[in-house]
Scaffold this motif. Structure first.
Motif, PDB file in Angstrom:
ATOM      1  N   ARG A  22      18.270 -62.340 -58.393  1.00 30.45           N
ATOM      2  CA  ARG A  22      17.927 -61.237 -59.304  1.00 30.45           C
ATOM      3  C   ARG A  22      16.582 -60.671 -58.899  1.00 30.45           C
ATOM      4  N   GLY A  23      16.413 -59.364 -58.992  1.00 31.46           N
ATOM      5  CA  GLY A  23      15.116 -58.816 -58.620  1.00 31.46           C
ATOM      6  C   GLY A  23      14.857 -57.445 -59.199  1.00 31.46           C
ATOM      7  N   LEU A  53      15.657 -61.083 -64.987  1.00 36.95           N
ATOM      8  CA  LEU A  53      15.199 -62.228 -64.190  1.00 36.95           C
ATOM      9  C   LEU A  53      15.369 -63.568 -64.914  1.00 36.95           C
ATOM     10  N   LEU A 107      14.536 -65.249 -57.568  1.00 37.30           N
ATOM     11  CA  LEU A 107      14.139 -63.976 -58.151  1.00 37.30           C
ATOM     12  C   LEU A 107      13.021 -63.388 -57.319  1.00 37.30           C
TER      13      LEU A 107
END
Lengths: 282, 470
Positions: A164-165, A256, A135
């Motif tokens: 994920r970000g 996240l 993340l």
């Protein structure tokens, strides 16, 4: 001659097959002020059949970690790159995975001026596996530059890359994720997915999901989704009594969360506290 | 020891039709290589105005100043000193099919061009080597102000229009082969559709490169004015020679406010051809560009139609199929630049690689700061038929701003045994099940092709059904 050396030193990592130069994604540069020749270097060998975990918190500067997993080994690494204002880092990770071994990675990149990371995993052995999750939260005009590569060489290998970000206040991020099916990696499966939330008008997101194949008996899939917050969901949360800021924070952490859940409690709390701090200051 | 799975054999495209060579009866050929003297000679023979000669010479300078691309297929085997850049056929441009010399006419007859003109086209252009030898357009289109002619005639009769648009969208400094094109371009089509005119039946240009060791550098310039619409079809082929031929064409499309342009291409060059083509469209407010692109031939291809969505609500639809077999390295894809609010794009491609062929999907989606609420969806699927071949996917997304929605999805692999099993469980025999799946794989593309090309592509999936797929 001296000039050429200086240029080559600036390149930190590159994608396996270059594309159009105007996109500026072929190579990652070494962050300003970081000397990769002085990287803190660690080598780890996990013996056959052993199970190990390692938790690392990276600070400013360069670090390099080489890991070799012998047959049937199981190694879980968590790595949190939590930087304070003005700090930069360059982290490199090289992993080789033998027959039946499993490498599991969870990374986080939050804060600082510039964070560059190169992760290279070689699934050499048959039925070897790599489960790579990360993340990032970009804010305060920082730069995040990630280059992840998983090469699948053995038969029936499995690669899973999940990233994920969220990007806010002037952040710039490049994520390059490569799944490379080499000839002979029959029966292998590769999955790659990146989800990006854009939270500010002045952000820049670059996503480069490469999938290379020299083998027909494989099953590869990659997907990227880039977008903003769902206004309807935000509205719903506010109708249930949350303030706009709380609703926004909840939605970012929800994106996240699947990565966050993989961290140990201690690291999760640190990452969470960094995230909360930054999201409440936006 | 694991038994290797049997493969389904997919035949190559039948090339016999395209590989029939005519005797090279060109009236004039430039010397091979690329010098100022050759450029001046081409320009003089083509009766260029001074500004075009200056443009060619400037492009030559740019060509020499640029390096070969550092990405994509290896094109180091291309030796420009051996390429003849201008081959003038022994025929004058005619609007009467009967006046076209017999051997050239026979070639286009075999390719079905006159037949297609009679049946389903509003206009036809046929280029043989470096010059257009035949051009026709239906009278009612001319009456409505539609111009469809070869580039040389356009340069004489519509000089101001050509000067306003020519190589403004693909400037010579764009890349080395755009510069080469600027220096040696010859032939190609010019289309102008006035405001509000709907051209209901397609126009088609066919490009045939017969001479060995030659280059074809046709320029296509299409302007579709406000509220107008057009479907343009481009076909390309060449017989096989033992020396390298080069195609470095350039296509510039201007789609004005509320206009609509569909640009369909089937490239079926011979396997000694380097196809380094550049295509770009500028789409204004509420305009639509639709690309349908089939890449089957050539030894090496680099082809990535680019759409610049310049006006609010401008849209792009891209549909492409690439089939790479032995000796082929086909690097294809698309790029979209969102440069205005509420622009949208949809990219859908399929690639098949077999017998050591390499197919690459390369793309870029760029959303600038000026393009809030941009939407783009990309889907590419690759089918590999053996482990000698390569299939690579290299997409890049570059998004600035917070109000974009971009989705990308790619798949690579073989046809699943489960799908075949399911179809068999529904009463379909195994061979038919496999054929259905392969046809289904290319079906989203086939349905976008003009009928005669869809039939041609169906030959692709002419399966010799043996064993399992993959």
């Amino acid at each position: 001659m001296r000039k050429m050396t200086a240029i080559s030193e600036e390149i930190f990592s590159a994608i396996p097959l270059p594309t159009w130069r105007w996109l500026g994604v072929n190579e990652a540069k070494v962050p300003a002020g970081v000397n990769i020749k002085e990287a803190m270097r660690q080598e780890i060998v996990v013996a056959a059949g052993q199970q190990r975990t390692l938790s690392r918190q990276e600070r400013a500067g360069a670090s390099e970690l080489h890991i070799r997993l012998e047959p049937g080994a199981d190694f879980a690494l968590e790595q949190a790159v939590l930087l304070t204002a003005g700090q930069s880092s360059a982290t490199r990770l090289k992993v080789t995975v033998s027959d039946g071994a499993k490498f599991s990675y969870t990374g986080a990149y939050v804060g600082g001026a510039e964070a560059a990371a190169a992760v290279e995993v070689e699934l050499l052995g048959k039925e070897s596996r790599a489960d790579v999750w990360a993340l990032y939260l970009g804010d305060d005009r920082n730069k995040i530059d990630l280059n992840y590569i998983i090469r699948q060489q053995g038969r029936r290998t499995e690669a899973n890359m999940q990233v994920r970000g969220a990007l806010l206040t002037g952040a710039e991020k490049i994520f390059r994720g490569t799944l490379d099916f080499l000839q002979g990696t029959k029966g292998s499966v590769g999955r790659e997915n990146e989800e990006v939330l854009l939270l500010s008008e002045d952000v820049r997101n670059r996503s480069v999901p490469l999938m290379l194949s020299h083998e027909d008996e494989v099953d590869g899939h990659h997907a990227v989704s880039v977008g903003q917050m769902d206004e309807e969901k935000l509205f719903y949360l506010q109708s249930r009594g949350l303030s706009p800021e709380e609703a926004r924070r909840l939605m970012v952490t929800a994106v996240l969360q699947p990565v966050m859940d993989r961290f140990s409690e201690e690291v999760r709390e640190k990452v969470m506290s960094e995230l909360e701090g930054r999201l409440s200051h936006e | 020891m694991e038994q290797p799975k049997k493969k389904t054999y997919v035949e190559d495209i039948e090339r016999a039709l395209y590989d029939i060579k005519d005797i090279d009866r060109s009236r004039y050929k430039s010397k091979s290589g690329l010098t100022e003297e050759i450029i001046r000679d081409i320009s003089r023979r083509k009766h260029d105005p001074q500004w075009m000669l200056d443009f060619r010479l400037k492009s030559l300078e740019v060509y020499h100043s640029l390096a070969l691309p550092a990405w994509g297929p290896d094109i180091s085997e291309l030796n420009m000193d051996e390429i003849v850049t201008y081959v003038q056929p022994d025929a004058k441009l005619s609007g009467d099919w009967q006046e076209v010399p017999e051997d050239i006419k026979d070639t286009f007859d075999r390719l079905g061009i006159p037949e297609a003109e009679q049946k389903s086209l509003g206009g036809v252009g046929a280029q043989y080597d470096s010059e257009v030898v035949y051009h026709s357009i239906q009278e009612d289109l001319t009456r409505q102000g539609v111009i469809y002619t070869d580039m040389e005639t356009a340069l004489r009769e519509q000089e101001e229009l050509v000067k306003e648009y020519f190589m403004t969208l693909v400037p010579p400094k764009d890349h080395k082969f755009a510069a080469l094109h600027g220096a040696v371009w010859s032939g190609g089509s010019f289309v102008y559709v006035p405001e509000g005119v709907q051209v209901d039946i397609p126009l088609q240009s066919y490009f045939r490169l017969n001479a060995a060791g030659a280059g074809q550098f046709e320029h296509t310039l299409i302007i579709v004015e406000k509220g107008a619409s057009l479907h343009f079809i481009e076909g390309c082929s060449a017989p096989r020679h033992n020396v390298t031929n080069l195609h470095a064409g350039c296509v510039e499309l201007f789609v004005k406010e509320g206009a609509r342009l569909r640009y369909s291409t089937i490239e079926n060059w011979s396997r000694n051809m380097m196809n380094l083509n550049t295509k770009r469209a500028l789409v204004e407010k509420d305009g639509l560009i639709e690309w349908v692109s089939g890449s089957f031939g050539s030894h090496i291809s680099c082809l990535y139609p680019c759409s610049v969505l310049h006006g609010e609500n401008a849209r792009c639809e891209f549909t492409g199929v690439t089939f790479a077999s032995r000796g082929q390295n086909l690097d294809t894809g698309a790029s979209v630049i969102h440069a205005a609010p509420h622009t949208s794009a949809n990219i859908n491609t399929r690639t098949i690689s077999k017998a050591g062929g390499a197919a690459t999907y390369r793309s870029a989606v760029k959303v600038t700061k000026n393009a809030p609420y941009a939407k783009c969806s990309v889907n590419c699927e690759s089918l590999m038929l053996d482990d000698e071949s390569r299939s690579d996917t290299l997409p890049v997304m570059d998004i600035q701003g917070a109000e974009a929605n971009i989705g990308h999805e790619a798949k690579i692999g073989r046809i699943s045994d489960e799908a075949i099993f399911y179809l068999m469980s529904r009463g379909i025999d195994e061979n038919e099940a496999r054929a259905m799946i392969v046809r289904g794989f290319v079906e989203p593309i086939a349905k976008e092709l003009p009928l005669e090309y869809a039939v041609e592509m169906n030959n692709l999936v002419n399966l010799e059904l043996e064993g399992t797929m993959g």
